[in-house]
Write an enzyme that holds these catalytic residues in place. Structure first.
Site, PDB file in Angstrom:
ATOM      1  N   TRP A   1      58.917  23.842   7.717  1.00 13.90           N
ATOM      2  CA  TRP A   1      59.015  22.992   8.919  1.00 13.90           C
ATOM      3  C   TRP A   1      60.461  22.683   9.278  1.00 13.90           C
ATOM      4  O   TRP A   1      60.736  22.158  10.348  1.00 13.90           O
ATOM      5  CB  TRP A   1      58.210  21.710   8.742  1.00 13.90           C
ATOM      6  N   ARG A   2      61.395  22.991   8.365  1.00 14.67           N
ATOM      7  CA  ARG A   2      62.812  22.836   8.700  1.00 14.67           C
ATOM      8  C   ARG A   2      63.358  24.068   9.414  1.00 14.67           C
ATOM      9  O   ARG A   2      64.495  24.057   9.881  1.00 14.67           O
ATOM     10  CB  ARG A   2      63.634  22.583   7.432  1.00 14.67           C
TER      11      ARG A   2
ATOM     12  N   TYR B   1      56.958   6.137  13.378  1.00 13.93           N
ATOM     13  CA  TYR B   1      57.707   7.019  12.476  1.00 13.93           C
ATOM     14  C   TYR B   1      57.463   8.490  12.814  1.00 13.93           C
ATOM     15  O   TYR B   1      58.410   9.273  12.966  1.00 13.93           O
ATOM     16  CB  TYR B   1      57.337   6.753  11.008  1.00 13.93           C
TER      17      TYR B   1
ATOM     18  N   CYS C   1      69.978  10.876  -4.427  1.00 11.01           N
ATOM     19  CA  CYS C   1      69.860   9.424  -4.531  1.00 11.01           C
ATOM     20  C   CYS C   1      68.407   9.011  -4.738  1.00 11.01           C
ATOM     21  O   CYS C   1      67.903   8.095  -4.100  1.00 11.01           O
ATOM     22  CB  CYS C   1      70.423   8.769  -3.268  1.00 11.01           C
TER      23      CYS C   1
ATOM     24  N   CYS D   1      74.307  11.522  -8.801  1.00  8.81           N
ATOM     25  CA  CYS D   1      75.472  11.512  -7.908  1.00  8.81           C
ATOM     26  C   CYS D   1      76.380  12.722  -8.125  1.00  8.81           C
ATOM     27  O   CYS D   1      76.714  13.440  -7.183  1.00  8.81           O
ATOM     28  CB  CYS D   1      76.274  10.227  -8.112  1.00  8.81           C
TER      29      CYS D   1
ATOM     30  N   TYR E   1      43.315  11.163   3.592  1.00  3.66           N
ATOM     31  CA  TYR E   1      42.280  10.619   4.470  1.00  3.66           C
ATOM     32  C   TYR E   1      41.923  11.589   5.592  1.00  3.66           C
ATOM     33  O   TYR E   1      42.795  12.048   6.341  1.00  3.66           O
ATOM     34  CB  TYR E   1      42.738   9.291   5.062  1.00  3.66           C
TER      35      TYR E   1
ATOM     36  N   GLU F   1      54.299  16.736   9.549  1.00  2.00           N
ATOM     37  CA  GLU F   1      54.471  15.293   9.393  1.00  2.00           C
ATOM     38  C   GLU F   1      53.148  14.609   9.045  1.00  2.00           C
ATOM     39  O   GLU F   1      53.107  13.730   8.188  1.00  2.00           O
ATOM     40  CB  GLU F   1      55.047  14.687  10.682  1.00  2.00           C
TER      41      GLU F   1
ATOM     42  N   LEU G   1      44.173  16.823   1.339  1.00  2.00           N
ATOM     43  CA  LEU G   1      45.281  16.303   2.135  1.00  2.00           C
ATOM     44  C   LEU G   1      45.147  14.817   2.471  1.00  2.00           C
ATOM     45  O   LEU G   1      45.808  14.319   3.365  1.00  2.00           O
ATOM     46  CB  LEU G   1      45.414  17.117   3.424  1.00  2.00           C
TER      47      LEU G   1
ATOM     48  N   ASP H   1      63.002   6.032   6.335  1.00  2.00           N
ATOM     49  CA  ASP H   1      61.926   6.078   5.348  1.00  2.00           C
ATOM     50  C   ASP H   1      62.455   5.546   4.023  1.00  2.00           C
ATOM     51  O   ASP H   1      63.561   5.025   3.946  1.00  2.00           O
ATOM     52  CB  ASP H   1      61.357   7.501   5.215  1.00  2.00           C
TER      53      ASP H   1
END
Length: 304
Positions: A31-32, A129, A195, A201, A91, A44, A89, A147
């Site tokens: 999806w990217r 969102y 993160c 890091c 609900y 999404e 997947l 998010d």
């Protein structure tokens, strides 16, 4: 500090560092690799409280079955719900909402998705969102996504207080104007790769270390991250079993269905008719099943 919050004066340096880090190397998800709003909406909706490892396989299978919004709009709702259930997947009402949203795009928007977050929220089941994510990744026309990953980054790096309005304000102040697609991908990737709950890091070469309050102080606390409830034995799993069974049989008597959903089903027990009717009531409210009557001889079928 900026007037709007705890961001550094040279925000452009932060923006450049993060975008360069992301564009140099990032995780690859299908999806990217697209700006098709239909495919982004599918990803999404699938990703809501579902592990990405499960989403990726389901995403490919879903698009093989319904490659575009017109194909999904023309599908039988029972087929879409059956797919959702068989791929675990979550609900099943998400499947019905996605199916209805496809019909809205076909019937109300001439087959072309609306492009702004506000307009996208007119689609069934699309909240703020998801609307912003589709606007950002499909049309480069969104606000900053906020998010759990983004909150964690903002809290640790810039010491933004654990407050939704503070996070939203800081996120939008930080995002480069007109760059929602790359920026939102980049900051979510940072939260997912460098993160996380246990920060990496140096291992992930976090590009924000020179500005990072947590890296400087050693205090890596972050806002609480909701944990996903176990799927095994959950109501989500039981609902999925009901839909799957009814998809395989035209209709089933109440007790027959109960015994097939749970091996420990007993009509008058803890997991008996009262429990099963509660499950079926939820599915009926979501427009997924019909119950013939209220007696113990009731039959249940998928709503066509």
């Amino acid at each position: 500090m900026t007037e709007s919050g705890p961001l550094p004066e040279d925000v452009s340096a932060v923006q450049s560092a993060l975008v360069e880090w992301y564009e140099t190397d990032h995780r690859s998800f299908p999806w990217r690799e697209t700006t098709d709003p239909y495919r982004i909406l599918v990803s999404e909706v699938m990703s809501q409280q579902t592990q990405l490892s499960r989403v990726e396989a389901a995403y490919h299978d879903f698009l093989a079955e319904w490659p575009d919004v017109d194909a999904l709009a023309a599908a039988a709702q029972s087929d879409v719900v059956g797919f959702w259930s068989s791929h675990s997947l979550g609900y099943n009402n998400r499947a019905t909402y996605l199916h209805e949203a496809a019909r809205q795009v076909r019937d109300e928007y001439g087959g072309s998705f609306p492009e702004s977050p506000d307009e996208l929220q007119e689609l069934m089941g699309v909240g703020p969102y998801t609307a912003n994510a589709v606007a950002s990744f499909a049309f480069n026309n969104g606000d900053a996504v906020v998010d759990t990953n983004v909150k964690r980054v903002l809290h640790r790096v810039f010491d933004v207080p654990d407050d939704d309005s503070a996070f939203e304000e800081a996120a939008n102040d930080l995002m480069p104007a007109g760059e929602s697609r790359v920026w939102n991908n980049a900051i979510m990737e940072l939260g997912g790769v460098a993160c996380g709950k246990t920060p990496e890091c140096d291992e992930a070469s976090c590009p924000l270390r020179e500005w990072c309050h947590a890296y400087r102080t050693g205090d890596f606390t972050a806002p609480d991250v909701p944990t996903q409830p176990s799927f095994e034995g959950s109501r989500r799993q039981m609902r999925g079993r009901v839909v799957k069974l009814l998809g395989e049989h035209e209709e089933l008597p109440l007790d027959t269905l109960g015994h097939r959903v749970r091996v420990d089903y007993t009509p008058d027990g803890e997991y008996g008719r009262e429990w099963l009717r509660g499950l079926l009531s939820d599915l009926a409210d979501d427009g997924l099943v019909d119950i013939e009557d209220e007696t113990e001889d009731a039959t249940v079928r998928l709503r066509s």
